[in-house]
Design a protein around this motif. Structure first.
Motif, mmCIF file in Angstrom:
data_model
loop_
_atom_site.group_PDB
_atom_site.id
_atom_site.type_symbol
_atom_site.label_atom_id
_atom_site.label_comp_id
_atom_site.label_asym_id
_atom_site.label_seq_id
_atom_site.Cartn_x
_atom_site.Cartn_y
_atom_site.Cartn_z
ATOM 1 N N THR A 706 -23.843 72.904 44.166
ATOM 2 C CA THR A 706 -23.974 73.634 42.982
ATOM 3 C C THR A 706 -22.993 73.073 41.909
ATOM 4 N N GLN A 707 -21.825 73.119 42.461
ATOM 5 C CA GLN A 707 -20.784 72.291 41.514
ATOM 6 C C GLN A 707 -21.131 70.897 40.842
ATOM 7 N N ASP A 708 -21.899 70.305 41.771
ATOM 8 C CA ASP A 708 -22.134 68.799 41.281
ATOM 9 C C ASP A 708 -23.048 68.964 40.435
ATOM 10 N N LEU A 709 -24.220 70.015 40.575
ATOM 11 C CA LEU A 709 -25.344 69.963 39.930
ATOM 12 C C LEU A 709 -24.809 70.286 38.443
ATOM 13 N N ALA A 710 -23.852 71.254 38.278
ATOM 14 C CA ALA A 710 -23.124 71.807 36.826
ATOM 15 C C ALA A 710 -22.381 70.705 36.138
ATOM 16 N N GLN A 711 -21.674 69.644 37.089
ATOM 17 C CA GLN A 711 -20.970 68.605 36.427
ATOM 18 C C GLN A 711 -21.850 67.719 35.854
ATOM 19 N N VAL A 712 -22.944 67.297 36.702
ATOM 20 C CA VAL A 712 -24.247 66.356 36.055
ATOM 21 C C VAL A 712 -24.913 67.051 34.815
ATOM 22 N N LEU A 713 -24.968 68.085 34.803
ATOM 23 C CA LEU A 713 -25.693 68.759 33.589
ATOM 24 C C LEU A 713 -24.726 68.655 32.679
ATOM 25 N N PHE A 714 -23.369 68.689 32.652
ATOM 26 C CA PHE A 714 -22.395 68.704 31.610
ATOM 27 C C PHE A 714 -22.470 67.268 31.150
ATOM 28 N N ASP A 715 -22.365 66.192 32.075
ATOM 29 C CA ASP A 715 -22.332 64.795 31.767
ATOM 30 C C ASP A 715 -23.663 64.374 30.827
ATOM 31 N N THR A 716 -24.881 64.594 31.391
ATOM 32 C CA THR A 716 -26.213 64.494 30.685
ATOM 33 C C THR A 716 -25.965 65.166 28.996
ATOM 34 N N ALA A 717 -25.436 66.370 29.062
ATOM 35 C CA ALA A 717 -25.370 67.139 27.933
ATOM 36 C C ALA A 717 -24.429 66.211 26.879
ATOM 37 N N THR A 718 -23.540 65.736 27.608
ATOM 38 C CA THR A 718 -22.542 64.857 26.744
ATOM 39 C C THR A 718 -23.085 63.490 26.141
ATOM 40 N N LEU A 719 -23.920 63.045 27.043
ATOM 41 C CA LEU A 719 -24.868 61.792 26.265
ATOM 42 C C LEU A 719 -25.819 62.047 25.474
ATOM 43 N N ARG A 720 -26.662 63.344 25.643
ATOM 44 C CA ARG A 720 -27.681 63.498 24.940
ATOM 45 C C ARG A 720 -27.114 64.087 23.480
ATOM 46 N N SER A 721 -26.040 64.637 23.407
ATOM 47 C CA SER A 721 -25.374 65.112 22.318
ATOM 48 C C SER A 721 -24.757 63.916 21.465
ATOM 49 N N GLY A 722 -24.623 62.628 21.889
ATOM 50 C CA GLY A 722 -24.105 61.616 21.270
ATOM 51 C C GLY A 722 -22.639 61.274 21.447
ATOM 52 N N TYR A 723 -22.094 62.013 22.568
ATOM 53 C CA TYR A 723 -20.548 61.715 22.738
ATOM 54 C C TYR A 723 -20.368 60.744 23.825
ATOM 55 N N SER A 724 -19.398 60.252 24.004
ATOM 56 C CA SER A 724 -19.049 58.965 25.132
ATOM 57 C C SER A 724 -18.649 60.080 26.344
ATOM 58 N N LEU A 725 -18.740 59.331 27.394
ATOM 59 C CA LEU A 725 -18.108 60.071 28.969
ATOM 60 C C LEU A 725 -16.780 59.380 29.116
ATOM 61 N N LYS A 726 -15.907 60.265 29.513
ATOM 62 C CA LYS A 726 -14.786 59.814 29.813
ATOM 63 C C LYS A 726 -14.411 59.294 31.172
ATOM 64 N N ASP A 727 -15.262 59.818 32.205
ATOM 65 C CA ASP A 727 -15.115 59.197 33.499
ATOM 66 C C ASP A 727 -16.709 58.931 34.064
ATOM 67 N N HIS A 728 -16.895 57.429 33.554
ATOM 68 C CA HIS A 728 -18.063 56.802 33.785
ATOM 69 C C HIS A 728 -18.016 56.577 35.488
ATOM 70 N N VAL A 729 -17.237 56.448 35.914
ATOM 71 C CA VAL A 729 -17.281 56.017 37.429
ATOM 72 C C VAL A 729 -17.694 57.341 38.227
ATOM 73 N N GLY A 730 -17.017 58.433 38.011
ATOM 74 C CA GLY A 730 -17.198 59.823 38.812
ATOM 75 C C GLY A 730 -18.824 60.070 38.194
ATOM 76 N N PHE A 731 -19.272 60.020 37.153
ATOM 77 C CA PHE A 731 -20.865 60.154 36.667
ATOM 78 C C PHE A 731 -21.422 59.417 37.594
ATOM 79 N N ALA A 732 -21.287 58.166 37.751
ATOM 80 C CA ALA A 732 -22.081 57.323 38.511
ATOM 81 C C ALA A 732 -22.054 57.721 39.947
ATOM 82 N N ALA A 733 -20.901 57.990 40.383
ATOM 83 C CA ALA A 733 -20.912 58.732 41.898
ATOM 84 C C ALA A 733 -21.834 59.735 42.022
ATOM 85 N N ARG A 734 -21.628 60.889 41.228
ATOM 86 C CA ARG A 734 -22.568 62.096 41.272
ATOM 87 C C ARG A 734 -23.888 61.755 41.346
ATOM 88 N N ILE A 735 -24.420 60.883 40.511
ATOM 89 C CA ILE A 735 -25.744 60.548 40.111
ATOM 90 C C ILE A 735 -26.263 59.782 41.575
#
Length: 790
Positions: A706-735
């Protein structure tokens, strides 16, 4: 006794002989005085003689010039001439080349004066009916002659006007003619020191002049004193003045025809009277063949066989000629272009404007727009402004730098184009000229004395330029917008006083589906009933903006959105608080409201109450350090969530622009403050992922999935909204983890090693084992040695 007498007579004779020899030696010494010889030092008399030989005037021999110097009246300059001359020659003028502008201006004034007098006195032009200025360079003697057929000067004029620095003959003439006479208010030389700019390039200046009321005189000066003498040639000029400049060695370039042509066209192109330059041209001409050559050709012709008798007879009937290169000298007109701005706009045809524009700007294409006007008030001036059809490639690269597209004239004489305050930076693409009769220039006529008037001129030029742009037809405006859109947007940012005018010129692509950009006025006319804001969305491309989650619900409900796809667009809109009473709303920021009805409010309150556990958990637990708060969204339709900036924060597009600036300061506190600002997470309560996340939070919010799902939703919202991710490695690991779960792969299953890596590992283990054995043997040997020693 006789013997002594004989010795005495001989002694007297010897003494007399010695005295005579001394006298002869003295006479010979005087005759061969080394001071007068060529091998010794030169005397002042010879220096003067050589100077007289160097100074030549047409029709006067060296002896006549010497006689003139002896008869000439010697005068001393007034007004502390030595100090004033040094000031004029060394400090007053920045560019030596303006001497020609000043002398041509004086000649133009002289012609204006005689023309004015000829109105009442028909005999004023009898001596010389021509009204022109002629310039001739004598390279052999290094002399430049400027001749006009103007009013000329009398002996008193020479003493009073040329003998006193800072006294203007033009000003005195105006006083006599009457200050209210409008015909004479366009005289140029009302400054008094323009003539003395000749000493910037000349060691000696000779003025030959003839006035209708006096005889012809010669004025000569070396900048220290001057002399005046009656011209023995009589009335060779008829009427007018010739200024002869004996140039300094470093000024010999001003004898070159190309240099003179360039200076005349730059400074005096629009003088009323014709300016002629004595110049040469080389052309091929037909000349008859000489007798010897003709005989040779005849002999050669006899040896050849005649194939066609009739053709041969025709050839013999024609005179034999050959092409030779011939240099001819003639007076060449330098100012064929006339100042059309002095005429009324209604009297000038479109063809004349186009021809003037091409000559003035050296542009091969016709202008896109033009405006011809006269400004009156605190300062009076005439102006013509043009919009080029194409912009230059370096125009934006040099934005803010000095552009010389607006030329300043005073009474048709070019002064300078080096006025940064003449036109605002965002209108640097405008080309044209300004001509005024009453600008307060400094003595050198190079800069304005009052900067306040520059502001007045700039204000009027800006208003007229914007009016000119406004009048461009719709068909041509599309081309104008492609070329100069960035300049208009920069004007909105920089020019608050004209922001309203500039805002009406703006064009943007919208969600209406039209390919051509739309004006803000057209957008407002198409707005829905009760729509209070102008909606806009900024991004790097039209496709990115059109697919943004922020415009989903707006487009479904039929609202039109401005698509800002140029880097400067968002800055431009932020500089405008409103347009036509409608405020702008960035759909990527807080403050967007689409439903104000009671039912909408009730539904929203119910949703907030239902999703309160999820919103609280996201803010306080799952995304505690990453978001400001979590709220129910009104703008999302298909996306599960989005990151929204505060009203005064940076959107994703703005962050991208600021971060990509090459000259941005590293670790800038202001920039870091905006970049690290926490955003608001808006969730779509109708999206299935959000519903499932709510269910999981209500049942087991401590579950890692559940926590990973919330984190992934936040990361995708960041990208959809035009912002850049600060933790690219962590985002890839969660995916990757979620992919394993969706494919029934155990999250703990390890990746297989490469065979080569395993072989390398075995070899390393063997080497490590051997090294350990060697170390143990070495230790045992040390122990045995220690034992033996004991």
């Amino acid at each position: 006794m006789r013997r002594w007498l004989l010795f005495g007579v001989v002694g007297v004779l010897l003494l007399a002989g010695s005295c005579r020899a001394e006298d002869e030696i003295d006479e010979e010494t005087v005759d061969n005085d080394i001071g007068k010889s060529r091998e010794g030092s030169r005397t002042d008399d010879e220096v003067v003689q050589r100077e007289e030989e160097a100074i030549k005037l047409d029709g006067l021999s060296v002896a006549q010039m010497k006689e003139l110097h002896e008869k000439a009246e010697k005068h001393a300059f007034q007004a502390e001439v030595n100090r004033m001359m040094k000031l004029i020659i060394n400090s007053l003028y920045k560019n030596k080349e303006i001497f020609l502008r000043e002398l041509i201006s004086n000649a133009s004034d002289a012609l204006d004066k005689i023309r004015f007098l000829s109105v009442t006195d028909k005999e004023a032009l009898a001596a010389n009916p021509d009204m022109n200025i002629k310039i001739k360079a004598d390279k052999e003697n290094h002399v430049l002659h400027i001749t006009d057929s103007g009013i000329g000067m009398s002996k008193d004029d020479l003493i009073n006007n040329l003998g006193t620095i800072a006294r203007s003959g033009t000003s005195e003439f105006l006083t006599k003619a009457g200050e209210n006479d409008a015909q004479m208010q366009d005289l140029i030389g009302q400054f008094g020191v323009g003539f003395y700019s000749a000493f910037l390039v000349a060691d000696k200046v000779i003025v030959t002049t003839k006035n209708n009321d006096d005889e012809q005189y010669i004025w000569e000066s070396d900048a220290h004193s001057f002399s005046i003498v009656k011209d023995p040639r009589g009335s060779s000029l008829g009427r007018g003045t010739t200024v002869s400049l004996h140039l300094k060695q470093e000024a010999y370039d001003f004898l070159e025809p190309d240099t003179l042509k360039d200076l005349i066209k730059r400074y005096s192109q629009f003088i009323t009277f014709n300016i002629f330059l004595w110049s040469s041209k080389t052309e091929m001409v037909e000349e008859p063949i000489e007798d010897e050559e003709e005989a040779a050709e005849a002999e050669k012709a006899e040896d050849e066989e005649d194939e066609d008798v009739s053709i041969e007879e025709e050839k013999e009937a024609k005179p034999k000629t050959k092409e030779v290169e011939k240099t001819t000298w003639d007076w060449d007109l330098m100012n064929g272009s006339k100042p059309i701005w002095t005429r009324k706009a209604s009297e000038v045809s479109d063809e004349e404007y186009v021809e003037f524009y091409k000559q003035f700007t050296k542009d091969m294409e016709e202008p896109m727009g033009k405006i011809h006007f006269t400004a009156e008030g605190e300062v009076t001036f005439k102006s013509i402004l043009f919009i080029p059809k194409k912009s230059t490639s370096d125009l934006l690269q040099n934005y803010g730098k000095k552009m010389e597209h607006i030329k300043l004239y005073v009474k048709r004489v070019f002064i300078t184009s080096d006025f940064e305050q003449m036109m605002p930076k965002y209108l640097a693409f405008i080309k044209g000229m300004v001509d005024s009769d009453d600008l307060p220039l400094n003595v050198s006529r190079e800069t304005l004395q009052q900067h306040k008037l520059l502001k007045v001129i700039k204000k009027k030029l800006t208003r007229k330029a914007l009016d000119m742009i406004k009048k461009i037809s719709d068909e041509e405006y599309e081309e104008f917008w492609k070329e100069y859109s960035t300049f208009i947007k920069l004007g909105v940012i920089e020019d608050a006083s004209n922001r309203t005018r500039l805002s009406k010129l703006l064009r943007f692509i919208t969600s209406s589906g039209e390919e051509t950009p739309s004006s803000l006025q057209s957008y407002v006319e198409r707005m829905k009933d009760k729509q209070e804001h102008i909606y806009f969305m900024a991004g790097s491309s039209k496709e990115e903006v059109a697919s943004s989650p922020f415009v989903e619900r707006l487009l479904k409900r039929g609202y039109e959105v401005l698509y800002l796809v140029d880097p400067v667009d968002e800055y431009c809109i932020q500089a405008m608080p409103e347009f036509d009473g409608k405020k702008f709303q960035n759909v990527a920021k807080e403050g967007l409201k689409l439903g104000d009805s009671e039912k909408s409010k009730e539904r929203k309150e119910a949703m907030e109450k239902e999703y309160e556990p999820l919103l609280t958990w996201l803010k306080e637990t799952a995304l505690k350090e990453k978001i400001e708060k979590a709220v129910i969204s009104e703008r999302l339709s298909d996306s599960p969530c989005a990151l929204v900036a505060s009203q005064y924060g940076w959107s994703g597009n703005m962050e991208r622009l600021v971060s990509s600036q090459a000259y941005a300061k590293k670790n800038d506190p202001t920039q870091n403050f905006y970049l690290n600002q926490k955003k608001t997470l808006e969730v779509n309560p109708r999206h299935p992922l959000v519903k499932e996340l709510l269910r999981r939070v209500e049942t087991d919010q401590d579950d890692l999935t559940t926590q990973d799902l919330a984190q992934v939703l936040f990361d995708t919202a960041t990208l959809r909204s035009g912002y850049s991710l600060k933790d690219h490695v962590g985002f890839a690991a969660r995916i990757e983890k979620m992919l394993k779960l969706s494919m029934n792969v155990s999250p703990d299953e390890k990746v297989e090693d490469w065979p080569e890596d395993l072989e390398d590992d075995e070899e390393n283990e063997v080497k490590e084992g051997e090294e350990e054995e060697e170390e143990e043997e070495a230790e045992e040997e040390e122990v045995h040695e220690d034992h033996d020693e004991l």
